[in-house]
Scaffold this motif. Structure first.
Motif, PDB file in Angstrom:
ATOM      1  N   GLY A   8      -6.191   1.559   7.160  1.00 15.98           N
ATOM      2  CA  GLY A   8      -4.912   2.094   7.618  1.00 15.98           C
ATOM      3  C   GLY A   8      -4.286   3.050   6.616  1.00 15.98           C
ATOM      4  O   GLY A   8      -3.066   3.242   6.611  1.00 15.98           O
ATOM      5  N   ILE A   9      -5.111   3.671   5.768  1.00 14.68           N
ATOM      6  CA  ILE A   9      -4.603   4.621   4.774  1.00 14.68           C
ATOM      7  C   ILE A   9      -4.421   5.982   5.432  1.00 14.68           C
ATOM      8  O   ILE A   9      -5.369   6.556   5.970  1.00 14.68           O
ATOM      9  N   THR A  10      -3.208   6.504   5.385  1.00 17.87           N
ATOM     10  CA  THR A  10      -2.921   7.809   5.976  1.00 17.87           C
ATOM     11  C   THR A  10      -2.452   8.827   4.936  1.00 17.87           C
ATOM     12  O   THR A  10      -2.193   9.975   5.277  1.00 17.87           O
ATOM     13  N   GLY A  11      -2.329   8.413   3.690  1.00 15.00           N
ATOM     14  CA  GLY A  11      -1.885   9.315   2.637  1.00 15.00           C
ATOM     15  C   GLY A  11      -2.347   8.824   1.280  1.00 15.00           C
ATOM     16  O   GLY A  11      -2.814   7.695   1.119  1.00 15.00           O
ATOM     17  N   THR A  12      -2.235   9.709   0.304  1.00 20.47           N
ATOM     18  CA  THR A  12      -2.623   9.377  -1.063  1.00 20.47           C
ATOM     19  C   THR A  12      -1.424   9.537  -1.989  1.00 20.47           C
ATOM     20  O   THR A  12      -0.524  10.334  -1.699  1.00 20.47           O
ATOM     21  N   PRO A  13      -1.382   8.775  -3.102  1.00 18.91           N
ATOM     22  CA  PRO A  13      -2.339   7.734  -3.455  1.00 18.91           C
ATOM     23  C   PRO A  13      -2.102   6.462  -2.649  1.00 18.91           C
ATOM     24  O   PRO A  13      -0.991   6.181  -2.223  1.00 18.91           O
ATOM     25  N   SER A  14      -3.172   5.717  -2.455  1.00 23.63           N
ATOM     26  CA  SER A  14      -3.098   4.361  -1.920  1.00 23.63           C
ATOM     27  C   SER A  14      -3.993   3.494  -2.794  1.00 23.63           C
ATOM     28  O   SER A  14      -4.952   3.995  -3.390  1.00 23.63           O
ATOM     29  N   TYR A  15      -3.676   2.207  -2.850  1.00 15.67           N
ATOM     30  CA  TYR A  15      -4.382   1.329  -3.782  1.00 15.67           C
ATOM     31  C   TYR A  15      -4.839   0.050  -3.088  1.00 15.67           C
ATOM     32  O   TYR A  15      -4.275  -0.365  -2.077  1.00 15.67           O
ATOM     33  N   ILE A  16      -5.852  -0.541  -3.678  1.00 21.02           N
ATOM     34  CA  ILE A  16      -6.177  -1.944  -3.443  1.00 21.02           C
ATOM     35  C   ILE A  16      -5.932  -2.634  -4.775  1.00 21.02           C
ATOM     36  O   ILE A  16      -6.500  -2.234  -5.796  1.00 21.02           O
ATOM     37  N   VAL A  17      -5.081  -3.637  -4.787  1.00 19.47           N
ATOM     38  CA  VAL A  17      -4.813  -4.406  -6.005  1.00 19.47           C
ATOM     39  C   VAL A  17      -5.273  -5.833  -5.728  1.00 19.47           C
ATOM     40  O   VAL A  17      -4.725  -6.498  -4.845  1.00 19.47           O
ATOM     41  N   GLY A  18      -6.262  -6.270  -6.469  1.00 19.29           N
ATOM     42  CA  GLY A  18      -6.850  -7.559  -6.152  1.00 19.29           C
ATOM     43  C   GLY A  18      -7.551  -7.455  -4.810  1.00 19.29           C
ATOM     44  O   GLY A  18      -8.542  -6.745  -4.676  1.00 19.29           O
ATOM     45  N   LYS A  19      -7.006  -8.115  -3.805  1.00 20.50           N
ATOM     46  CA  LYS A  19      -7.581  -8.066  -2.465  1.00 20.50           C
ATOM     47  C   LYS A  19      -6.557  -7.610  -1.429  1.00 20.50           C
ATOM     48  O   LYS A  19      -6.687  -7.907  -0.243  1.00 20.50           O
ATOM     49  N   GLU A  20      -5.518  -6.880  -1.890  1.00 22.31           N
ATOM     50  CA  GLU A  20      -4.468  -6.459  -0.973  1.00 22.31           C
ATOM     51  C   GLU A  20      -4.188  -4.965  -1.099  1.00 22.31           C
ATOM     52  O   GLU A  20      -4.328  -4.385  -2.181  1.00 22.31           O
ATOM     53  N   ALA A  21      -3.779  -4.352   0.012  1.00 22.54           N
ATOM     54  CA  ALA A  21      -3.500  -2.920   0.036  1.00 22.54           C
ATOM     55  C   ALA A  21      -2.080  -2.637  -0.425  1.00 22.54           C
ATOM     56  O   ALA A  21      -1.152  -3.392  -0.144  1.00 22.54           O
ATOM     57  N   VAL A  22      -1.935  -1.512  -1.141  1.00 26.56           N
ATOM     58  CA  VAL A  22      -0.621  -1.026  -1.582  1.00 26.56           C
ATOM     59  C   VAL A  22      -0.581   0.461  -1.244  1.00 26.56           C
ATOM     60  O   VAL A  22      -1.429   1.225  -1.709  1.00 26.56           O
ATOM     61  N   TYR A  23       0.407   0.870  -0.448  1.00 26.27           N
ATOM     62  CA  TYR A  23       0.459   2.245   0.023  1.00 26.27           C
ATOM     63  C   TYR A  23       1.513   3.047  -0.742  1.00 26.27           C
ATOM     64  O   TYR A  23       2.645   2.604  -0.896  1.00 26.27           O
ATOM     65  N   GLY A  24       1.127   4.230  -1.209  1.00 26.87           N
ATOM     66  CA  GLY A  24       2.074   5.125  -1.846  1.00 26.87           C
ATOM     67  C   GLY A  24       2.096   5.022  -3.357  1.00 26.87           C
ATOM     68  O   GLY A  24       1.550   4.091  -3.958  1.00 26.87           O
ATOM     69  N   ALA A  25       2.763   6.009  -3.965  1.00 20.30           N
ATOM     70  CA  ALA A  25       2.900   6.064  -5.426  1.00 20.30           C
ATOM     71  C   ALA A  25       4.040   5.139  -5.840  1.00 20.30           C
ATOM     72  O   ALA A  25       5.174   5.570  -6.043  1.00 20.30           O
ATOM     73  N   VAL A  26       3.748   3.866  -5.975  1.00 19.18           N
ATOM     74  CA  VAL A  26       4.788   2.867  -6.219  1.00 19.18           C
ATOM     75  C   VAL A  26       5.162   2.752  -7.694  1.00 19.18           C
ATOM     76  O   VAL A  26       6.155   2.099  -8.025  1.00 19.18           O
ATOM     77  N   GLY A  27       4.371   3.357  -8.576  1.00 19.90           N
ATOM     78  CA  GLY A  27       4.701   3.339  -9.997  1.00 19.90           C
ATOM     79  C   GLY A  27       3.947   2.265 -10.773  1.00 19.90           C
ATOM     80  O   GLY A  27       3.531   1.246 -10.222  1.00 19.90           O
ATOM     81  N   ALA A  28       3.795   2.518 -12.076  1.00 17.15           N
ATOM     82  CA  ALA A  28       3.024   1.616 -12.934  1.00 17.15           C
ATOM     83  C   ALA A  28       3.628   0.225 -12.993  1.00 17.15           C
ATOM     84  O   ALA A  28       2.908  -0.782 -12.941  1.00 17.15           O
ATOM     85  N   GLU A  29       4.951   0.143 -13.100  1.00 20.38           N
ATOM     86  CA  GLU A  29       5.591  -1.164 -13.257  1.00 20.38           C
ATOM     87  C   GLU A  29       5.318  -2.070 -12.059  1.00 20.38           C
ATOM     88  O   GLU A  29       5.001  -3.259 -12.233  1.00 20.38           O
ATOM     89  N   GLU A  30       5.427  -1.519 -10.861  1.00 22.25           N
ATOM     90  CA  GLU A  30       5.198  -2.344  -9.680  1.00 22.25           C
ATOM     91  C   GLU A  30       3.735  -2.784  -9.591  1.00 22.25           C
ATOM     92  O   GLU A  30       3.447  -3.937  -9.246  1.00 22.25           O
TER      93      GLU A  30
END
Length: 255
Positions: free
Chosen positions: A217-239
């Motif tokens: 379901g990725i429609t834009g970049t950047p998008s991430y997988i952290v561990g085993k879960e998706a994270v969409y968007g440039a959420v920042g290093a701290e998050e």
């Protein structure tokens, strides 16, 4: 009063739907009743427009939950292609206890700003494995840069981290010319690059990443997988760092 009015609205909408679907039902409404109910609902919503905001918020949350559920299923299904693809380059600790996968495009402005997030994470956490997945979705220039990038990665994978940082961190638009310039400065000849590009006409790497992005379901970049879960968007290093900590603590990005 607000609760009762909302209950009335919900009930009348159910009755209205039922009467529409089952016109011969005993609780069917005549045209006058329908008009009265419609006027009542309109009057109430005009007087209490925050209900529409609540509904919009609930819809967005429902859509986000559905997107995350879709991604979770896709991660389970495509585990090996996401985390162990031979086409990818890994930065940081290759044996790290938490993996971060980033989908990026070399012409994505948010990806350029997120480059410093990656650097911060790798500097602060020596036990993170960071996987790079190129997703060229921003036009012909991005695809042209990708072809050079793929050839460079195949020839000199040990230098790809520097190539990635230089091209993504550059001010010029990424295309074949700028990607080739970065690659040759890092010691790979243009002749070798073009030979490798000619050999890779099928481009299985990008086909795989496009398929994964669609499944996730990725429609834009950047998008991430952290561990085993998706994270969409440039959420920042701290998050992202907080999510990594949570993965270590409870196995999920949110504990």
């Amino acid at each position: 009063m607000a609760f009762n009015a909302r209950k009335i609205i919900a009930t009348t909408l159910i009755l209205f739907s039922a009467s529409t679907v089952l016109p011969n039902a005993s609780y069917a409404l005549d045209e006058k009743q329908k008009q009265e109910i419609g006027d009542f609902i309109k009057e109430y919503l005009v007087a209490n427009p925050e209900i529409l905001l609540e509904a919009q918020k609930a819809l967005k949350q429902k859509q986000a939950d559905e997107q995350l559920a879709q991604a979770q299923a896709a991660i389970t299904k495509n585990d090996n292609d996401i985390f162990q693809s031979p086409y990818d380059v890994t930065l940081g600790n290759p044996n790290g206890d938490v993996t971060i996968v980033e989908f990026y495009d070399y012409n994505c402005g948010y990806c350029k700003r997120a480059l410093s997030d990656m650097e911060t994470i790798l500097k602060n956490d020596k036990n993170v494995r960071f996987v790079l997945k190129e997703l060229p979705i921003l036009g012909p220039d991005s695809m042209a840069a990708h072809k050079v990038s793929t050839a460079f990665r195949a020839i000199a994978p040990e230098k790809y981290g520097e190539f990635h940082r230089t091209l993504l961190g550059g001010e010029d638009r990424a295309n074949e010319e700028t990607a080739m310039a970065v690659a040759t400065k890092l010691g790979v000849s243009e002749a070798d690059l073009r030979k490798k590009m000619a050999e890779n006409t099928q481009d299985d790497a990008v086909k795989l990443v496009y398929t994964l992005a669609n499944d996730l379901g990725i429609t834009g970049t950047p998008s991430y997988i952290v561990g085993k879960e998706a994270v969409y968007g440039a959420v920042g290093a701290e998050e992202i760092e907080n999510k990594v900590t949570n993965v270590r603590t409870c196995g999920k990005t949110v504990c």
